[in-house]
Design a protein around this motif. Structure first.
Motif, PDB file in Angstrom:
ATOM      1  N   MET A 181       0.660  -1.339   0.239  1.00 54.16           N
ATOM      2  CA  MET A 181      -0.046  -0.185  -0.034  1.00 54.16           C
ATOM      3  C   MET A 181       0.804   1.276   0.210  1.00 54.16           C
ATOM      4  SD  MET A 181      -3.190  -0.605  -0.058  1.00 54.16           S
ATOM      5  CE  MET A 181      -4.056   0.207   0.300  1.00 54.16           C
ATOM      6  N   ALA A 182       2.324   1.714   0.740  1.00 62.39           N
ATOM      7  CA  ALA A 182       2.931   2.365   0.829  1.00 62.39           C
ATOM      8  C   ALA A 182       3.825   2.335  -0.173  1.00 62.39           C
ATOM      9  CB  ALA A 182       4.271   2.255   2.167  1.00 62.39           C
ATOM     10  N   GLU A 183       4.238   1.681  -1.244  1.00 65.11           N
ATOM     11  CA  GLU A 183       4.388   1.580  -2.463  1.00 65.11           C
ATOM     12  C   GLU A 183       3.417   2.194  -3.524  1.00 65.11           C
ATOM     13  OE1 GLU A 183       5.810  -1.744  -3.380  1.00 65.11           O
ATOM     14  OE2 GLU A 183       7.957  -2.071  -2.279  1.00 65.11           O
ATOM     15  N   LEU A 184       2.045   1.534  -3.372  1.00 62.39           N
ATOM     16  CA  LEU A 184       1.437   1.977  -4.370  1.00 62.39           C
ATOM     17  C   LEU A 184       0.816   3.564  -4.637  1.00 62.39           C
ATOM     18  CD1 LEU A 184      -0.988   1.402  -6.671  1.00 62.39           C
ATOM     19  CD2 LEU A 184      -2.056   0.763  -4.719  1.00 62.39           C
ATOM     20  N   GLU A 185       0.274   4.052  -3.129  1.00 59.39           N
ATOM     21  CA  GLU A 185       0.968   5.582  -2.461  1.00 59.39           C
ATOM     22  C   GLU A 185       1.464   6.005  -3.313  1.00 59.39           C
ATOM     23  OE1 GLU A 185      -0.004   8.075   1.641  1.00 59.39           O
ATOM     24  OE2 GLU A 185      -0.151   6.361   1.517  1.00 59.39           O
ATOM     25  N   ARG A 186       3.275   5.436  -2.948  1.00 59.23           N
ATOM     26  CA  ARG A 186       4.249   6.742  -3.640  1.00 59.23           C
ATOM     27  C   ARG A 186       4.218   7.251  -5.041  1.00 59.23           C
ATOM     28  NH1 ARG A 186       7.514   3.164  -1.926  1.00 59.23           N
ATOM     29  NH2 ARG A 186       8.342   2.667  -3.614  1.00 59.23           N
ATOM     30  N   ASP A 187       3.373   5.625  -5.427  1.00 62.86           N
ATOM     31  CA  ASP A 187       3.702   6.015  -7.204  1.00 62.86           C
ATOM     32  C   ASP A 187       2.658   6.747  -7.864  1.00 62.86           C
ATOM     33  OD1 ASP A 187       5.664   3.825  -7.325  1.00 62.86           O
ATOM     34  OD2 ASP A 187       4.363   2.039  -7.136  1.00 62.86           O
ATOM     35  N   LEU A 188       1.867   6.191  -6.532  1.00 62.59           N
ATOM     36  CA  LEU A 188       0.202   7.952  -7.578  1.00 62.59           C
ATOM     37  C   LEU A 188       0.396   9.106  -7.117  1.00 62.59           C
ATOM     38  CD1 LEU A 188      -2.590   5.839  -5.546  1.00 62.59           C
ATOM     39  CD2 LEU A 188      -2.115   6.054  -8.196  1.00 62.59           C
ATOM     40  N   ARG A 189       1.584   8.912  -6.442  1.00 63.48           N
ATOM     41  CA  ARG A 189       1.922  10.621  -5.359  1.00 63.48           C
ATOM     42  C   ARG A 189       2.911  10.875  -6.821  1.00 63.48           C
ATOM     43  NH1 ARG A 189       3.775   9.514  -1.319  1.00 63.48           N
ATOM     44  NH2 ARG A 189       2.202  10.143   0.061  1.00 63.48           N
ATOM     45  N   ILE A 190       3.659  10.164  -7.755  1.00 63.54           N
ATOM     46  CA  ILE A 190       4.371  10.443  -7.996  1.00 63.54           C
ATOM     47  C   ILE A 190       3.730  10.710 -10.146  1.00 63.54           C
ATOM     48  CG2 ILE A 190       6.245   9.342  -9.356  1.00 63.54           C
ATOM     49  CD1 ILE A 190       7.524   8.328  -7.662  1.00 63.54           C
ATOM     50  N   ASP A 191       3.228  10.226  -9.773  1.00 64.44           N
ATOM     51  CA  ASP A 191       2.113  10.105 -10.363  1.00 64.44           C
ATOM     52  C   ASP A 191       0.945  11.624 -11.344  1.00 64.44           C
ATOM     53  OD1 ASP A 191       2.715   7.815 -11.897  1.00 64.44           O
ATOM     54  OD2 ASP A 191       1.120   6.603 -11.559  1.00 64.44           O
ATOM     55  N   ARG A 192       0.587  11.841  -9.952  1.00 60.88           N
ATOM     56  CA  ARG A 192       0.268  12.912  -9.717  1.00 60.88           C
ATOM     57  C   ARG A 192       0.910  14.520 -10.307  1.00 60.88           C
ATOM     58  NH1 ARG A 192      -3.910  11.933  -4.647  1.00 60.88           N
ATOM     59  NH2 ARG A 192      -4.990  10.094  -5.538  1.00 60.88           N
ATOM     60  N   GLU A 193       2.478  14.463  -9.285  1.00 58.50           N
ATOM     61  CA  GLU A 193       3.083  15.437  -9.418  1.00 58.50           C
ATOM     62  C   GLU A 193       3.530  15.326 -11.257  1.00 58.50           C
ATOM     63  OE1 GLU A 193       6.146  14.623  -7.041  1.00 58.50           O
ATOM     64  OE2 GLU A 193       5.265  15.203  -5.305  1.00 58.50           O
ATOM     65  N   ARG A 194       3.331  14.309 -11.945  1.00 58.99           N
ATOM     66  CA  ARG A 194       4.119  14.667 -13.738  1.00 58.99           C
ATOM     67  C   ARG A 194       2.721  14.725 -13.710  1.00 58.99           C
ATOM     68  NH1 ARG A 194       6.418   7.826 -14.375  1.00 58.99           N
ATOM     69  NH2 ARG A 194       8.633   9.115 -13.340  1.00 58.99           N
ATOM     70  N   ASP A 195       1.516  14.104 -13.883  1.00 61.53           N
ATOM     71  CA  ASP A 195      -0.031  15.393 -14.386  1.00 61.53           C
ATOM     72  C   ASP A 195       0.541  16.618 -13.864  1.00 61.53           C
ATOM     73  OD1 ASP A 195      -0.343  13.024 -15.149  1.00 61.53           O
ATOM     74  OD2 ASP A 195      -1.808  12.537 -13.601  1.00 61.53           O
ATOM     75  N   ARG A 196       1.114  16.898 -12.914  1.00 61.11           N
ATOM     76  CA  ARG A 196       0.130  18.533 -12.704  1.00 61.11           C
ATOM     77  C   ARG A 196       1.936  19.324 -13.648  1.00 61.11           C
ATOM     78  NH1 ARG A 196       0.118  18.422  -6.096  1.00 61.11           N
ATOM     79  NH2 ARG A 196      -2.017  17.429  -6.112  1.00 61.11           N
ATOM     80  N   ALA A 197       2.938  18.782 -13.977  1.00 64.22           N
ATOM     81  CA  ALA A 197       3.843  18.317 -14.435  1.00 64.22           C
ATOM     82  C   ALA A 197       3.526  19.404 -15.971  1.00 64.22           C
ATOM     83  CB  ALA A 197       5.498  18.915 -13.976  1.00 64.22           C
TER      84      ALA A 197
END
Length: 285
Positions: free
Chosen positions: A269-285
């Protein structure tokens, strides 16, 4: 599959009911109050009443143990597979040992131990007690390290202060007592001032002792207890989940396996949450 008699099913339903648990808790609390009242002298007419209440408590506790044993039907030995059940049985049965009678100190200790049975009814308290028991090996290692460290500081204190302050450091024993009291840090200002009056370099002795013993080693002790408490909490959570042999009693191996699976799930779950956070940051960029 084990079939239970109507009596066993009735006892099981009664022992698992909330009302039964509340009654036993109230009786244990009343027993604690009576034990406190008995510490007073010159009770006069209340003494027969207190003796009658003591026999009432014994009858209730014996009936409780009997109901909980009968709830296991044809396998009453399963009652003794849990440590808290063994503790309850020993504490209740001990008052009927022929050697324990009158107003002996051992009988008082046994009666006081009945109050500890309240721990069994509180999952939080059970977790704390289990954590303390699990931390005993780690605490043993900590105590050995702490004693060796304190002994070394006591020898150093004897070499430095023995001639000028014999009451605190005249012998290694006196020095260890002084350093043990210093763990509370209440007398630290007095000892520091006393040492500085002898030499400013003695400040290094007390500062290093406080840093090593009070801060470092005590934090290690806290870490050992916290880690054991986390393990006990995991086993408490998985107690009702792991039952590979279907006998209704969780096996230790099964409970550890479930605990490990929960840890793996938390990591995933922690890894999945980290991956989702990275994807969100990429979308914002």
């Amino acid at each position: 599959m084990i079939t239970h008699s109507p009596l066993a099913r009735a006892c099981a339903a009664l022992s698992d009911s909330r009302a039964f648990e509340v009654v036993i808790i109230v009786v244990i609390g009343a027993n604690a109050v009576v034990l406190g009242i008995e510490t007073y002298q010159h009770l006069g007419a209340w003494e027969p009443v207190l003796r009658g209440l003591e026999w009432f408590f014994r009858i209730v506790f014996v009936a409780e143990i009997a109901i909980r044993i009968l709830a296991h039907g044809r396998r009453p030995q399963d009652f003794f597979r849990h440590g808290w059940n063994v503790f309850d049985f020993v504490v209740i049965a001990a008052v009927f040992v022929p050697g324990l009678h009158g107003d002996s100190a051992l009988l008082r200790i046994v009666r006081i131990a009945r109050v500890l049975r309240l721990v069994r009814f509180s999952p939080g308290l059970r977790t704390i007690v289990s954590a303390l028991l699990r931390s005993l090996p780690g605490i043993g290692g900590f105590l050995a390290l702490a004693v060796v460290t304190m002994y070394l500081y006591a020898m150093a204190g004897w070499l430095i202060f023995a001639d000028d302050f014999p009451e605190q450091y005249g012998t290694v024993g006196h020095a260890m007592v002084t350093l043990f009291v210093l763990l509370s840090q209440e007398n630290l200002p007095d000892l520091v001032a006393q040492g500085i009056g002898l030499s400013p370099w003695t400040l290094l002795y007390y500062v290093s002792y406080v840093l090593v013993m009070v801060n470092l080693l005590l934090n290690i002790l806290i870490a050992v207890i916290v880690n054991s408490m986390e393990e006990a909490r995991r086993l408490e959570i998985t107690e009702g989940l792991a039952d590979a042999d279907g006998d209704g009693i969780p096996d230790e191996i099964d409970r550890i396996a479930v605990s490990q699976r929960l840890d793996d799930l938390r990591t995933l779950m922690a890894e999945l949450e980290r991956d989702l956070r990275i994807d969100r940051e990429r979308d914002r960029a």
